[in-house]
Scaffold this active site. Structure first.
Site, PDB file in Angstrom:
ATOM      1  N   ARG A   2      -8.932   9.376  -7.194  1.00  0.00           N
ATOM      2  CA  ARG A   2      -9.882   8.621  -6.378  1.00  0.00           C
ATOM      3  C   ARG A   2     -11.289   9.234  -6.441  1.00  0.00           C
ATOM      4  O   ARG A   2     -12.284   8.517  -6.445  1.00  0.00           O
ATOM      5  CB  ARG A   2      -9.402   8.602  -4.922  1.00  0.00           C
ATOM      6  CG  ARG A   2     -10.382   7.930  -3.955  1.00  0.00           C
ATOM      7  CD  ARG A   2      -9.934   8.133  -2.522  1.00  0.00           C
ATOM      8  NE  ARG A   2      -8.728   7.402  -2.222  1.00  0.00           N
ATOM      9  CZ  ARG A   2      -8.706   6.136  -1.773  1.00  0.00           C
ATOM     10  NH1 ARG A   2      -9.841   5.484  -1.586  1.00  0.00           N
ATOM     11  NH2 ARG A   2      -7.569   5.547  -1.509  1.00  0.00           N
ATOM     12  N   PHE A  35      -2.565  -2.369  -9.547  1.00  0.00           N
ATOM     13  CA  PHE A  35      -2.899  -3.552  -8.762  1.00  0.00           C
ATOM     14  C   PHE A  35      -4.169  -4.248  -9.235  1.00  0.00           C
ATOM     15  O   PHE A  35      -4.544  -5.285  -8.686  1.00  0.00           O
ATOM     16  CB  PHE A  35      -3.018  -3.219  -7.272  1.00  0.00           C
ATOM     17  CG  PHE A  35      -3.937  -2.069  -6.947  1.00  0.00           C
ATOM     18  CD1 PHE A  35      -5.305  -2.181  -7.058  1.00  0.00           C
ATOM     19  CD2 PHE A  35      -3.405  -0.868  -6.502  1.00  0.00           C
ATOM     20  CE1 PHE A  35      -6.141  -1.123  -6.751  1.00  0.00           C
ATOM     21  CE2 PHE A  35      -4.235   0.204  -6.189  1.00  0.00           C
ATOM     22  CZ  PHE A  35      -5.605   0.071  -6.309  1.00  0.00           C
ATOM     23  N   GLU A  86      -1.960   3.037  -8.126  1.00  0.00           N
ATOM     24  CA  GLU A  86      -1.483   4.179  -7.356  1.00  0.00           C
ATOM     25  C   GLU A  86      -0.267   4.757  -8.061  1.00  0.00           C
ATOM     26  O   GLU A  86       0.387   4.094  -8.874  1.00  0.00           O
ATOM     27  CB  GLU A  86      -1.102   3.769  -5.937  1.00  0.00           C
ATOM     28  CG  GLU A  86      -2.257   3.448  -5.025  1.00  0.00           C
ATOM     29  CD  GLU A  86      -1.802   3.261  -3.584  1.00  0.00           C
ATOM     30  OE1 GLU A  86      -1.758   4.262  -2.836  1.00  0.00           O
ATOM     31  OE2 GLU A  86      -1.482   2.120  -3.208  1.00  0.00           O
ATOM     32  N   LYS A 125       0.879  -1.171   0.000  1.00  0.00           N
ATOM     33  CA  LYS A 125       0.000   0.000   0.000  1.00  0.00           C
ATOM     34  C   LYS A 125       0.911   1.213   0.000  1.00  0.00           C
ATOM     35  O   LYS A 125       1.622   1.472   0.971  1.00  0.00           O
ATOM     36  CB  LYS A 125      -0.903  -0.002   1.234  1.00  0.00           C
ATOM     37  CG  LYS A 125      -1.723   1.299   1.385  1.00  0.00           C
ATOM     38  CD  LYS A 125      -2.759   1.408   0.288  1.00  0.00           C
ATOM     39  CE  LYS A 125      -3.603   2.681   0.453  1.00  0.00           C
ATOM     40  NZ  LYS A 125      -2.872   3.899   0.063  1.00  0.00           N
TER      41      LYS A 125
END
Length: 368
Positions: free
Chosen positions: A232, A296, A261, A212
């Protein structure tokens, strides 16, 4: 609908801790909206008006000295039109033009309505009307299955449009809302656990354990050479991140939707401070700090929708598509290995890890 009806509903929602009562109060007001009021009202309820940023801050509102009306007469459509005029003010004299529009709006609102309006404009409406509660209210008001409403909202990325369809169209039209390359999707969300071991133990089976990053969430859509990058909150930042666009154009697929990300690295390959990354999303200035993407998840590739496929399948395809742009991760059912990988992530300067069930479809991770 009078704006006071909407404002009073938010006060009712804020006054109770019962999710059922929140849903009931919101559903009641949603049922009474005219068709053209639905999308604006949804934006007001989540303090995200459809006009987006209005160029008005707290100081601009605080300096207004206007006597409010004592009679509630402002409508939902009237507020929406007023915000259109505020948003349209630009160029020389725009500050004064916005101030005049706001003064007119403030004078047409009661004190209670103006309090509601200022919180909507500033994005500070704290009523407990979180997205998940509002989605349940939309389902209740439209007598539609909650799961179907949530799916349509996720795939359209537009809560107002989802509400319009759920409240005014047929169930078939709601079911037809699908994934579309180039249209941002509401991102998968996650809940927290006390430790990696706890998360693995709770799943009780093999899971994907991934870094993360302390960076910015991105969603990237590619259709040939046409690439769009969203944050986001589904704000488009494509023009600010050309290096991400070029990285995706180099991938061996022509149509893609990727979830990931991004962050900036220093000369030694270590992550820079979070604010260095975020400065690229909030500035029109030329880039002085390069961003690197890590992906991811993959939701679509070359005509194939993957949101209903298990994560294990999506990760196999992700490996083939993004190569070394894949988020570092391991597959394990061992709590100790998960904890070890978490320590590796922290040692590398990252925020921690994510633990995901390998049999979960993308939509299963969406929570409100």
């Amino acid at each position: 609908m009078l704006l006071s009806d909407l404002s009073e509903a938010t006060e009712t929602v804020a006054a109770t801790s019962s999710r059922l009562q929140k849903v009931a109060a919101l559903a009641d007001v949603l049922r009474r909206l005219d068709v053209d009021e639905i999308a604006p009202a949804i934006g007001f309820l989540i303090a995200s008006p459809r006009q987006g940023r209005l160029g008005v801050g707290w100081r601009g509102l605080a300096i207004l000295d206007v006597a409010h009306t004592d009679v509630a007469q402002l409508t939902v459509g009237g507020l929406d039109a007023a915000l259109d005029r505020v948003a349209a003010a630009g160029g020389p004299g725009s500050v004064d033009a916005r101030r005049r529009e706001l003064e007119t709006l403030a004078a047409s609102a009661t004190a209670a309505e103006w309090h509601f309006i200022t919180r909507v404009i500033l994005g500070e409406l704290r009523t407990g009307a979180l997205e998940g509660v509002l989605l349940d209210a939309i389902a209740s008001a439209g007598d539609r299955p909650a799961a179907l409403v949530r799916r349509a909202a996720m795939l359209s990325g537009d809560l107002g449009e989802t509400a319009r369809i759920a409240l005014t169209a047929s169930p078939a039209e709601l079911e037809e809302v699908g994934l579309r390359v180039g249209r941002a999707v509401m991102p998968m969300l996650a809940s927290t656990a006390a430790s990696a071991a706890e998360a693995i133990t709770a799943l009780g089976r093999d899971a994907s354990v991934e870094y993360k990053l302390d960076g910015a969430r991105i969603q990237v859509h590619r259709d040939g050479d046409d690439v769009h990058v969203y944050t986001r909150s589904l704000a488009e930042v494509t023009h600010r991140v050309p290096e991400l666009v070029e990285a995706v154009r180099a991938l061996p697929a022509q149509r893609l939707i990727l979830d990931g990300e991004t962050l900036s690295l220093d000369d030694d390959g270590a992550p820079r401070a979070f604010q260095d990354t975020m400065s690229r999303f909030g500035s029109e200035a030329a880039a002085t700090v390069a961003l690197r993407p890590w992906f991811f998840d993959v939701l679509h590739v070359d005509g194939r929708d993957l949101i209903d496929e298990p994560l294990s399948t999506r990760l196999e395809i992700l490996d083939q598509v993004v190569g070394d742009l894949r988020m570092p991760g391991v597959v394990t059912a061992d709590p100790e290995r998960a904890e070890e990988f978490g320590r590796e992530a922290l040692a590398a300067g990252h925020e921690g890890i994510m633990v995901k069930a390998l049999d979960a479809p993308y939509a299963a991770g969406r929570r409100g």
